[in-house]
Design an enzyme around this catalytic site. Structure first.
Site, PDB file in Angstrom:
ATOM      1  N   GLU A  81      -2.479  -1.682  -3.112  1.00 57.22           N
ATOM      2  CA  GLU A  81      -3.562  -0.731  -2.746  1.00 57.22           C
ATOM      3  C   GLU A  81      -3.400   0.689  -2.786  1.00 57.22           C
ATOM      4  O   GLU A  81      -2.167   0.985  -2.636  1.00 57.22           O
ATOM      5  CB  GLU A  81      -3.700  -1.340  -1.456  1.00 57.22           C
ATOM      6  CG  GLU A  81      -4.023  -2.990  -1.343  1.00 57.22           C
ATOM      7  CD  GLU A  81      -4.677  -3.362   0.064  1.00 57.22           C
ATOM      8  OE1 GLU A  81      -5.132  -4.345   0.003  1.00 57.22           O
ATOM      9  OE2 GLU A  81      -4.141  -2.757   1.198  1.00 57.22           O
ATOM     10  N   HIS A 115      -7.902  -6.424   6.848  1.00 61.05           N
ATOM     11  CA  HIS A 115      -7.475  -5.669   7.743  1.00 61.05           C
ATOM     12  C   HIS A 115      -7.761  -6.201   9.113  1.00 61.05           C
ATOM     13  O   HIS A 115      -8.837  -6.442   9.513  1.00 61.05           O
ATOM     14  CB  HIS A 115      -8.327  -4.160   7.611  1.00 61.05           C
ATOM     15  CG  HIS A 115      -7.621  -3.035   8.310  1.00 61.05           C
ATOM     16  ND1 HIS A 115      -6.967  -1.967   7.397  1.00 61.05           N
ATOM     17  CD2 HIS A 115      -7.570  -2.491   9.553  1.00 61.05           C
ATOM     18  CE1 HIS A 115      -6.471  -1.127   8.314  1.00 61.05           C
ATOM     19  NE2 HIS A 115      -6.899  -1.563   9.556  1.00 61.05           N
ATOM     20  N   HIS A 130       0.872  -1.114   0.005  1.00 57.01           N
ATOM     21  CA  HIS A 130       0.064  -0.158  -0.008  1.00 57.01           C
ATOM     22  C   HIS A 130       0.940   1.185   0.042  1.00 57.01           C
ATOM     23  O   HIS A 130       1.142   1.605   0.995  1.00 57.01           O
ATOM     24  CB  HIS A 130      -0.886   0.068   1.158  1.00 57.01           C
ATOM     25  CG  HIS A 130      -1.938   1.007   1.227  1.00 57.01           C
ATOM     26  ND1 HIS A 130      -3.283   0.840   1.720  1.00 57.01           N
ATOM     27  CD2 HIS A 130      -2.103   2.194   0.778  1.00 57.01           C
ATOM     28  CE1 HIS A 130      -4.062   1.789   1.620  1.00 57.01           C
ATOM     29  NE2 HIS A 130      -3.240   2.737   1.020  1.00 57.01           N
TER      30      HIS A 130
HETATM   31  C1  LIG Z   1      -6.559  -1.262   2.800  1.00 57.40           C
HETATM   32  C2  LIG Z   1      -6.182  -1.826   3.944  1.00 57.40           C
HETATM   33  O1  LIG Z   1      -6.906  -2.341   4.877  1.00 57.40           O
HETATM   34  C3  LIG Z   1      -4.672  -1.960   4.234  1.00 57.40           C
HETATM   35  O2  LIG Z   1      -3.601  -1.563   3.012  1.00 57.40           O
HETATM   36  C4  LIG Z   1      -4.228  -1.017   5.225  1.00 57.40           C
HETATM   37  O3  LIG Z   1      -4.667   0.029   4.942  1.00 57.40           O
HETATM   38  C5  LIG Z   1      -2.781  -1.307   5.526  1.00 57.40           C
HETATM   39  O4  LIG Z   1      -2.177  -0.037   5.484  1.00 57.40           O
HETATM   40  P1  LIG Z   1      -0.950   0.407   6.657  1.00 57.40           P
HETATM   41  O5  LIG Z   1      -0.115  -0.709   6.589  1.00 57.40           O
HETATM   42  O6  LIG Z   1      -0.448   1.749   6.060  1.00 57.40           O
HETATM   43  O7  LIG Z   1      -1.949   0.659   7.755  1.00 57.40           O
HETATM   44  N1  LIG Z   2      -5.737  -4.947   2.569  1.00 57.45           N
HETATM   45  C1  LIG Z   2      -5.400  -5.352   3.856  1.00 57.45           C
HETATM   46  C2  LIG Z   2      -3.900  -5.476   4.089  1.00 57.45           C
HETATM   47  O1  LIG Z   2      -3.302  -5.211   3.112  1.00 57.45           O
HETATM   48  C3  LIG Z   2      -3.370  -5.685   5.291  1.00 57.45           C
HETATM   49  O2  LIG Z   2      -3.835  -5.062   6.411  1.00 57.45           O
HETATM   50  P1  LIG Z   2      -3.410  -5.523   7.682  1.00 57.45           P
HETATM   51  O3  LIG Z   2      -3.383  -7.043   8.160  1.00 57.45           O
HETATM   52  O4  LIG Z   2      -2.245  -4.761   7.932  1.00 57.45           O
HETATM   53  O5  LIG Z   2      -4.385  -4.626   8.624  1.00 57.45           O
END
Ligand SMILES: CC(=O)[C@@H](O)[C@H](O)COP(=O)(O)O
Ligand SMILES: NCC(=O)COP(=O)(O)O
EC number: 2.6.99.2
Length: 249
Positions: free
Chosen positions: A80, A201, A49
């Protein structure tokens, strides 16, 4: 993309490896090395992300991970982010297998909600169309609201990723069963709308089994924070022993 026996693919989010790496100028831990080890261990995909502030994943990580993924043709690269910020530059540059549009604001602490239809439909559609013309599958990050699924499909999405924090946050409480049913209902609506289904998430080893059992048609989970935290804990003993061996030769 290969699948485990449950048929739900695991895409490892390596954001948090980059966060640790960025706290020094030494290049360790290596994000690409972490991704490679996850793929060698059987993960079916890698998720990143890249936020506009580059607090963790940097533009250089996107191209290095893209290069790594060329050696793993049966695994999935998922990027993402918000397509109205920096995401589309990455998509045009590396054409990942999947892009997940997330409606985060700039500088947002972490993702905390999905897209809203019909409000977001008109501005998302041309970007969804562009991704699909580039050969990139499009998933939309969505709250578990069954009524929203047909609209996501009408906007052109191939899949939705259900935002699982409300499920994870109620784990171990009486509210959890109600939450889980929301996801099962949203999954059914997504399937009826012709959408594929991802989720992510705050999923972890405690809350994942019940989710996978209850949410029918789930194709992929992306997990980062808890998985990287577990990887640290599961690695402490061997690592301390390796350092002790350096001291006691
Ligand atoms: C879309 C989602 O749920 C994840 O990509 C989450 O936002 C992780 O991003 P961070 O690691 O920056 O918290
Ligand atoms: N799309 C969710 C992700 O990539 C990871 O979320 P998290 O496990 O770091 O909360």
């Amino acid at each position: 993309m290969t699948h485990s026996s449950s048929n739900v693919a695991l895409s490892v989010n390596v954001n948090k490896v980059a966060l640790l790496r960025n706290s020094r100028h030494l290049g360790i831990p290596s994000v690409t090395r972490a991704a490679q080890l996850c793929l060698q261990a059987g993960a079916q995909g890698i998720t990143i992300h890249p936020r506009p502030d580059e607090r963790h994943i940097r533009a250089s990580d996107v191209s290095e991970l893209h290069a790594l993924m060329q050696a793993w043709p049966d695994r999935e690269f998922n990027i993402e982010g918000n397509p109205f910020h920096n995401l589309m530059d990455h998509v045009r540059a590396v054409r990942p297998h999947q892009v997940t549009f997330v409606p985060d604001s700039e500088g947002q602490f972490t993702s905390d909600h999905g897209w809203t239809f019909p409000q977001d439909a008109q501005r998302l559609k041309p970007l969804i169309d562009e991704c699909k013309a580039l050969g990139v599958r499009v998933s939309l990050f969505m709250d578990p609201v069954p009524e929203q699924m047909a609209a996501a499909r009408a906007a052109g999405a191939d899949r939705v990723e259900l935002y699982t924090e409300p499920y994870a946050a109620t784990w171990g409480t009486p509210d959890n069963a109600v939450q889980l049913q929301r996801y099962a209902d949203a999954a059914q609506a997504a399937s009826q709308a012709g959408l594929g289904l991802n989720a992510g998430h705050d999923l972890n080893r405690d809350n994942l089994p019940a989710f996978v059992t209850a949410v029918k048609g789930l194709q992929e989970v992306s997990i980062g924070h808890a998985l990287i935290a577990d990887a640290l804990e599961m690695g402490y003993a061997a690592t301390v022993q390796a350092y002790l061996a350096c001291l006691h030769k």
